[in-house]
Structures are given as C-alpha cells and as structure tokens.
Design a protein around this motif. Structure first.
Motif, mmCIF file in Angstrom:
data_model
loop_
_atom_site.group_PDB
_atom_site.id
_atom_site.type_symbol
_atom_site.label_atom_id
_atom_site.label_comp_id
_atom_site.label_asym_id
_atom_site.label_seq_id
_atom_site.Cartn_x
_atom_site.Cartn_y
_atom_site.Cartn_z
ATOM 1 N N LEU A 45 -5.741 0.885 -24.699
ATOM 2 C CA LEU A 45 -4.807 -0.121 -24.193
ATOM 3 C C LEU A 45 -4.781 -0.194 -22.662
ATOM 4 O O LEU A 45 -4.825 -1.294 -22.105
ATOM 5 C CB LEU A 45 -3.412 0.096 -24.786
ATOM 6 C CG LEU A 45 -3.333 -0.083 -26.314
ATOM 7 C CD1 LEU A 45 -1.950 0.277 -26.830
ATOM 8 C CD2 LEU A 45 -3.711 -1.485 -26.733
ATOM 9 N N TRP A 93 1.314 -7.598 -22.122
ATOM 10 C CA TRP A 93 1.296 -6.848 -23.367
ATOM 11 C C TRP A 93 -0.136 -6.810 -23.882
ATOM 12 O O TRP A 93 -0.750 -7.860 -24.093
ATOM 13 C CB TRP A 93 2.181 -7.503 -24.417
ATOM 14 C CG TRP A 93 3.637 -7.199 -24.307
ATOM 15 C CD1 TRP A 93 4.582 -7.916 -23.631
ATOM 16 C CD2 TRP A 93 4.320 -6.098 -24.905
ATOM 17 N NE1 TRP A 93 5.809 -7.335 -23.766
ATOM 18 C CE2 TRP A 93 5.680 -6.211 -24.552
ATOM 19 C CE3 TRP A 93 3.929 -5.030 -25.701
ATOM 20 C CZ2 TRP A 93 6.650 -5.304 -24.979
ATOM 21 C CZ3 TRP A 93 4.879 -4.118 -26.121
ATOM 22 C CH2 TRP A 93 6.221 -4.262 -25.757
ATOM 23 N N CYS A 94 -0.683 -5.612 -24.092
ATOM 24 C CA CYS A 94 -1.975 -5.447 -24.753
ATOM 25 C C CYS A 94 -1.664 -5.124 -26.208
ATOM 26 O O CYS A 94 -0.971 -4.144 -26.507
ATOM 27 C CB CYS A 94 -2.774 -4.332 -24.101
ATOM 28 S SG CYS A 94 -3.242 -4.712 -22.401
ATOM 29 N N ILE A 95 -2.164 -5.968 -27.096
ATOM 30 C CA ILE A 95 -1.798 -5.898 -28.514
ATOM 31 C C ILE A 95 -3.081 -5.859 -29.333
ATOM 32 O O ILE A 95 -3.878 -6.804 -29.312
ATOM 33 C CB ILE A 95 -0.949 -7.129 -28.920
ATOM 34 C CG1 ILE A 95 0.282 -7.243 -28.022
ATOM 35 C CG2 ILE A 95 -0.564 -7.045 -30.388
ATOM 36 C CD1 ILE A 95 1.057 -8.552 -28.183
ATOM 37 N N THR A 96 -3.301 -4.765 -30.052
ATOM 38 C CA THR A 96 -4.511 -4.644 -30.872
ATOM 39 C C THR A 96 -4.141 -4.556 -32.345
ATOM 40 O O THR A 96 -3.048 -4.115 -32.711
ATOM 41 C CB THR A 96 -5.352 -3.421 -30.464
ATOM 42 O OG1 THR A 96 -4.572 -2.242 -30.628
ATOM 43 C CG2 THR A 96 -5.842 -3.543 -29.029
ATOM 44 N N VAL A 111 0.543 -4.164 -35.648
ATOM 45 C CA VAL A 111 -0.247 -4.073 -34.424
ATOM 46 C C VAL A 111 0.136 -2.826 -33.638
ATOM 47 O O VAL A 111 1.213 -2.270 -33.822
ATOM 48 C CB VAL A 111 -0.045 -5.311 -33.509
ATOM 49 C CG1 VAL A 111 -0.577 -6.581 -34.177
ATOM 50 C CG2 VAL A 111 1.410 -5.488 -33.100
ATOM 51 N N TYR A 112 -0.787 -2.408 -32.766
ATOM 52 C CA TYR A 112 -0.496 -1.418 -31.737
ATOM 53 C C TYR A 112 -0.250 -2.214 -30.466
ATOM 54 O O TYR A 112 -0.947 -3.197 -30.205
ATOM 55 C CB TYR A 112 -1.678 -0.484 -31.486
ATOM 56 C CG TYR A 112 -2.125 0.319 -32.676
ATOM 57 C CD1 TYR A 112 -1.224 1.104 -33.392
ATOM 58 C CD2 TYR A 112 -3.450 0.338 -33.059
ATOM 59 C CE1 TYR A 112 -1.653 1.863 -34.473
ATOM 60 C CE2 TYR A 112 -3.884 1.099 -34.134
ATOM 61 C CZ TYR A 112 -2.984 1.858 -34.837
ATOM 62 O OH TYR A 112 -3.395 2.612 -35.900
ATOM 63 N N ALA A 113 0.699 -1.793 -29.664
ATOM 64 C CA ALA A 113 0.970 -2.554 -28.440
ATOM 65 C C ALA A 113 1.550 -1.665 -27.359
ATOM 66 O O ALA A 113 2.181 -0.634 -27.642
ATOM 67 C CB ALA A 113 1.929 -3.706 -28.730
ATOM 68 N N ARG A 114 1.317 -2.109 -26.125
ATOM 69 C CA ARG A 114 1.881 -1.430 -24.962
ATOM 70 C C ARG A 114 2.070 -2.458 -23.863
ATOM 71 O O ARG A 114 1.209 -3.297 -23.634
ATOM 72 C CB ARG A 114 0.948 -0.328 -24.499
ATOM 73 C CG ARG A 114 1.559 0.624 -23.501
ATOM 74 C CD ARG A 114 0.670 1.811 -23.300
ATOM 75 N NE ARG A 114 1.359 2.861 -22.583
ATOM 76 C CZ ARG A 114 0.790 3.990 -22.223
ATOM 77 N NH1 ARG A 114 -0.473 4.216 -22.519
ATOM 78 N NH2 ARG A 114 1.468 4.898 -21.564
ATOM 79 N N LYS A 115 3.214 -2.368 -23.193
ATOM 80 C CA LYS A 115 3.515 -3.289 -22.094
ATOM 81 C C LYS A 115 3.138 -2.631 -20.769
ATOM 82 O O LYS A 115 3.410 -1.445 -20.554
ATOM 83 C CB LYS A 115 5.001 -3.655 -22.096
ATOM 84 C CG LYS A 115 5.385 -4.653 -21.000
ATOM 85 C CD LYS A 115 6.787 -5.207 -21.173
ATOM 86 C CE LYS A 115 7.853 -4.212 -20.876
ATOM 87 N NZ LYS A 115 9.208 -4.795 -20.840
ATOM 88 N N MET A 173 7.026 -7.243 -33.160
ATOM 89 C CA MET A 173 6.292 -7.587 -31.940
ATOM 90 C C MET A 173 6.747 -8.942 -31.420
ATOM 91 O O MET A 173 6.919 -9.125 -30.217
ATOM 92 C CB MET A 173 4.783 -7.593 -32.236
ATOM 93 C CG MET A 173 3.912 -7.723 -30.997
ATOM 94 S SD MET A 173 3.907 -6.220 -30.008
ATOM 95 C CE MET A 173 4.799 -6.739 -28.563
ATOM 96 N N VAL A 214 -0.144 -11.961 -22.868
ATOM 97 C CA VAL A 214 -0.603 -11.133 -23.982
ATOM 98 C C VAL A 214 -2.109 -11.289 -24.143
ATOM 99 O O VAL A 214 -2.681 -12.326 -23.805
ATOM 100 C CB VAL A 214 0.103 -11.492 -25.310
ATOM 101 C CG1 VAL A 214 1.596 -11.235 -25.233
ATOM 102 C CG2 VAL A 214 -0.154 -12.925 -25.725
#
Length: 162
Positions: free
Chosen positions: A18, A34-37, A44-48, A68, A80
């Motif tokens: 991320l 926001w990176c959202i995989t 989803v996995y996400a991190r701001k 999300m 995003v």
C-alpha cells in the motif's frame, strides 16, 4: 519467495504494497489518498495517506464494501486508486468529492520497486508477511471440519490454532 531464497541462499526483504502504491501520486495531491486493493469478494484492504507527504494516516485495514464506502464519505474530498476500486466500483460514493485516479497507478512502477528494494532490510531470516485478515480455512473451519468428519477441537489443533 521463501523457496527461491532457500534454494539459492539469497537474502529476502518484504515490501509493503500500500505505501508503494501511494508513493508517486501522493507527492502531487492536495487531499488524502486512499489506496484500496482487492481482498476477497465484497472486501478490500485499504490505507489512507496524507498528501503531499505520503505519510500513512493510520495502519492498513480490512473493510467490507459498505464500510469502505462510509470511510470515503467521512473523509470528504479525497483520491482513491487500486484493484479494490476497479473490482468494486460501488465503493466510490457518487459526486465529485472522491476522485478515482487512472488505472496505470494501480501498480507500483519498476522505479518505485527498485527504490524500495535499495533501502530494504534484506536478511536470510524469514519474516512472515503481515496478514490483515484470517485465512479462508480459519473463517470456514466449522464447515470444513464438518465435511471431513472432524470435531472443532481437532480441526483447530490441525490448523495450529488450538
């Protein structure tokens, strides 16, 4: 990677996906990114990340699509990117507050990977990856055990959880 490293005696290093996704676009943005995989169906996995510093606002998390969606609404104006947005476009609220970045940013480029590798801590010691969610076997253990005729205590012991 572990098998290749052991077979060749090569040292290995882990890279955090991320932050690698955030590295390039965060430098030119003026609102959070926001990176959202993709994680699994409807998750989803996400991190701001704060922009333009590229610093994480918090640790990575696992979110359902509705969770999300709500996080993005709470964030307000933001950007995003990632496979989680491509595979789950409904995660993006309607309107112009959340801007989806172009698909070519959904994968870190070779320059980003090389830069990260050059400063990584390589070792012959295996460091387990960070798992953000339980495995499918753990989440479906009761059904798997029942199909195999195992009681839950034995199934948890065999999975290494009991």
């Amino acid at each position: 990677v572990l098998g290749l490293a052991q077979a060749t005696a090569a040292p290995v290093a882990g890279l955090d996906h991320l932050p690698l996704l955030a590295r390039v676009p965060s430098r030119i943005l003026d609102s959070p990114l926001w990176c959202i995989t993709h994680s699994r169906k409807k998750q989803v996995y996400a991190r701001k990340f704060l922009c333009p510093q590229g610093e994480p606002a918090h640790g990575p998390g696992v979110f359902s699509i509705p969770e999300m969606h709500e996080e993005l609404l709470k964030t307000g104006r933001c950007f995003v990117l990632g496979s989680g947005v491509v595979r789950n476009p409904e995660v993006v609220p309607e309107g112009d507050m959340v801007v989806v970045l172009p698909d070519f940013l959904n994968h870190p480029g070779p320059d980003v990977l090389l830069e990260a590798a050059l400063v990584s801590d390589f070792s012959h010691e295996f460091k387990p990856p960070l798992y953000l969610r339980a495995s499918d076997a753990e989440q479906n253990l009761e059904a798997i055990a029942a199909r195999r005729g195992l009681d839950m205590d034995r199934a948890q012991r065999e999975l290494g959880k009991g």
